[in-house]
Design an enzyme around this catalytic site. Structure first.
Site, PDB file in Angstrom:
ATOM      1  N   ARG A   3      33.312  35.469  25.705  1.00  0.00           N
ATOM      2  CA  ARG A   3      31.957  35.547  25.152  1.00  0.00           C
ATOM      3  C   ARG A   3      31.347  36.877  25.582  1.00  0.00           C
ATOM      4  O   ARG A   3      31.481  37.268  26.746  1.00  0.00           O
ATOM      5  CB  ARG A   3      31.113  34.385  25.662  1.00  0.00           C
ATOM      6  CG  ARG A   3      31.507  33.066  25.057  1.00  0.00           C
ATOM      7  CD  ARG A   3      30.625  31.928  25.587  1.00  0.00           C
ATOM      8  NE  ARG A   3      31.023  30.684  24.977  1.00  0.00           N
ATOM      9  CZ  ARG A   3      31.978  29.882  25.449  1.00  0.00           C
ATOM     10  NH1 ARG A   3      32.632  30.216  26.546  1.00  0.00           N
ATOM     11  NH2 ARG A   3      32.286  28.775  24.834  1.00  0.00           N
ATOM     12  N   GLU A  61      40.068  37.588  21.170  1.00  0.00           N
ATOM     13  CA  GLU A  61      38.919  37.146  20.372  1.00  0.00           C
ATOM     14  C   GLU A  61      37.664  37.326  21.213  1.00  0.00           C
ATOM     15  O   GLU A  61      37.584  36.825  22.338  1.00  0.00           O
ATOM     16  CB  GLU A  61      39.090  35.686  19.991  1.00  0.00           C
ATOM     17  CG  GLU A  61      37.906  35.097  19.247  1.00  0.00           C
ATOM     18  CD  GLU A  61      38.069  33.604  19.006  1.00  0.00           C
ATOM     19  OE1 GLU A  61      37.036  32.941  18.853  1.00  0.00           O
ATOM     20  OE2 GLU A  61      39.208  33.103  18.974  1.00  0.00           O
ATOM     21  N   ASN A  65      27.355  35.137  20.555  1.00  0.00           N
ATOM     22  CA  ASN A  65      26.337  34.167  20.169  1.00  0.00           C
ATOM     23  C   ASN A  65      25.059  34.950  19.896  1.00  0.00           C
ATOM     24  O   ASN A  65      24.510  35.574  20.808  1.00  0.00           O
ATOM     25  CB  ASN A  65      26.144  33.121  21.278  1.00  0.00           C
ATOM     26  CG  ASN A  65      27.383  32.277  21.447  1.00  0.00           C
ATOM     27  OD1 ASN A  65      27.869  31.688  20.493  1.00  0.00           O
ATOM     28  ND2 ASN A  65      27.921  32.233  22.647  1.00  0.00           N
ATOM     29  N   ARG A  86      33.841  29.483  38.750  1.00  0.00           N
ATOM     30  CA  ARG A  86      35.144  30.034  39.132  1.00  0.00           C
ATOM     31  C   ARG A  86      36.232  29.277  38.363  1.00  0.00           C
ATOM     32  O   ARG A  86      36.199  28.075  38.251  1.00  0.00           O
ATOM     33  CB  ARG A  86      35.362  29.902  40.631  1.00  0.00           C
ATOM     34  CG  ARG A  86      36.599  30.632  41.100  1.00  0.00           C
ATOM     35  CD  ARG A  86      36.743  30.593  42.607  1.00  0.00           C
ATOM     36  NE  ARG A  86      35.668  31.266  43.297  1.00  0.00           N
ATOM     37  CZ  ARG A  86      35.659  32.553  43.612  1.00  0.00           C
ATOM     38  NH1 ARG A  86      36.672  33.314  43.268  1.00  0.00           N
ATOM     39  NH2 ARG A  86      34.647  33.079  44.263  1.00  0.00           N
ATOM     40  N   HIS A  90      41.214  36.782  34.921  1.00  0.00           N
ATOM     41  CA  HIS A  90      41.240  38.095  34.271  1.00  0.00           C
ATOM     42  C   HIS A  90      42.267  38.092  33.140  1.00  0.00           C
ATOM     43  O   HIS A  90      43.087  37.192  33.049  1.00  0.00           O
ATOM     44  CB  HIS A  90      41.585  39.193  35.281  1.00  0.00           C
ATOM     45  CG  HIS A  90      42.931  39.021  35.926  1.00  0.00           C
ATOM     46  ND1 HIS A  90      43.108  38.294  37.085  1.00  0.00           N
ATOM     47  CD2 HIS A  90      44.167  39.451  35.576  1.00  0.00           C
ATOM     48  CE1 HIS A  90      44.391  38.306  37.426  1.00  0.00           C
ATOM     49  NE2 HIS A  90      45.053  38.994  36.511  1.00  0.00           N
ATOM     50  N   LYS A 120      46.194  46.239  49.436  1.00  0.00           N
ATOM     51  CA  LYS A 120      47.628  46.336  49.728  1.00  0.00           C
ATOM     52  C   LYS A 120      48.448  46.694  48.493  1.00  0.00           C
ATOM     53  O   LYS A 120      49.454  47.367  48.597  1.00  0.00           O
ATOM     54  CB  LYS A 120      48.143  45.006  50.287  1.00  0.00           C
ATOM     55  CG  LYS A 120      47.611  44.672  51.661  1.00  0.00           C
ATOM     56  CD  LYS A 120      48.282  43.446  52.245  1.00  0.00           C
ATOM     57  CE  LYS A 120      47.759  42.205  51.581  1.00  0.00           C
ATOM     58  NZ  LYS A 120      48.259  40.958  52.168  1.00  0.00           N
ATOM     59  N   MET A 121      48.037  46.209  47.332  1.00  0.00           N
ATOM     60  CA  MET A 121      48.826  46.434  46.112  1.00  0.00           C
ATOM     61  C   MET A 121      48.382  47.749  45.467  1.00  0.00           C
ATOM     62  O   MET A 121      47.421  47.796  44.703  1.00  0.00           O
ATOM     63  CB  MET A 121      48.675  45.257  45.161  1.00  0.00           C
ATOM     64  CG  MET A 121      49.194  43.951  45.751  1.00  0.00           C
ATOM     65  SD  MET A 121      49.138  42.586  44.590  1.00  0.00           S
ATOM     66  CE  MET A 121      50.525  43.005  43.529  1.00  0.00           C
ATOM     67  N   GLU A 136      43.038  43.449  34.546  1.00  0.00           N
ATOM     68  CA  GLU A 136      44.069  43.991  35.442  1.00  0.00           C
ATOM     69  C   GLU A 136      44.874  45.039  34.667  1.00  0.00           C
ATOM     70  O   GLU A 136      45.286  44.799  33.536  1.00  0.00           O
ATOM     71  CB  GLU A 136      44.992  42.883  35.928  1.00  0.00           C
ATOM     72  CG  GLU A 136      46.050  43.352  36.906  1.00  0.00           C
ATOM     73  CD  GLU A 136      46.921  42.218  37.407  1.00  0.00           C
ATOM     74  OE1 GLU A 136      47.587  42.411  38.429  1.00  0.00           O
ATOM     75  OE2 GLU A 136      46.951  41.128  36.773  1.00  0.00           O
TER      76      GLU A 136
END
Length: 144
Positions: A3, A61, A65, A86, A90, A120-121, A136
């Site tokens: 949305r 998509e 609204n 929650r 992503h 770390k990544m 991501e």
């Protein structure tokens, strides 16, 4: 489906920043659906893109609204990464050269949630779309 508050800002982000193609629009009265995807290399006409939007992989998509874009009391949508709401985390895109992609995002003024140098990544990044949804960004040859 995501949305969105302002379809113009979102479509501009997904087409100009991420490089997706606009496939089709559907007016549902009090809402509008927008369909986008990455170029499939088939060189389709606008009509063929619209007609075949459900027959291809990776279609995004966006749902608008009507009225949210001008409502001063509208607080936005939950991105799924904070309470309450929650759940959704992503979407992800892969790129050939993640450093070059992140440089381009930086130059385009895109907001980062996580840069390549954070955490770390060091081989992934997270950017935010105009509604705060996380995207991501991973290299196409990512090994977990």
């Amino acid at each position: 489906m995501l949305r969105v508050k302002d379809p113009k800002a979102s479509i501009q982000f997904y087409t100009e920043v991420l490089g997706m193609e606009f496939l089709a629009k559907h007016d549902g009265g009090d809402f509008t659906l927008y369909f986008l995807a990455f170029d499939d290399g088939k060189g389709l006409t606008e009509e063929e893109k619209a007609q075949g939007r459900f027959a291809r992989e990776g279609v995004l998509e966006l749902t608008h609204n009507h009225g949210t874009e001008s409502d001063p009391d509208f607080k936005g949508y939950a991105s799924g990464n904070t309470e309450p709401g929650r759940g959704f985390g992503h979407i992800a895109i892969s790129v050939d050269d993640i450093a070059a992609a992140c440089d381009r995002f930086e130059k385009s003024g895109v907001q980062f949630k996580k840069r390549l140098t954070d955490g770390k990544m060091k081989n992934i990044a997270f950017i935010l779309d105009p509604d705060g949804y996380w995207i991501e960004v991973v290299p196409g040859d990512l090994r977990l």
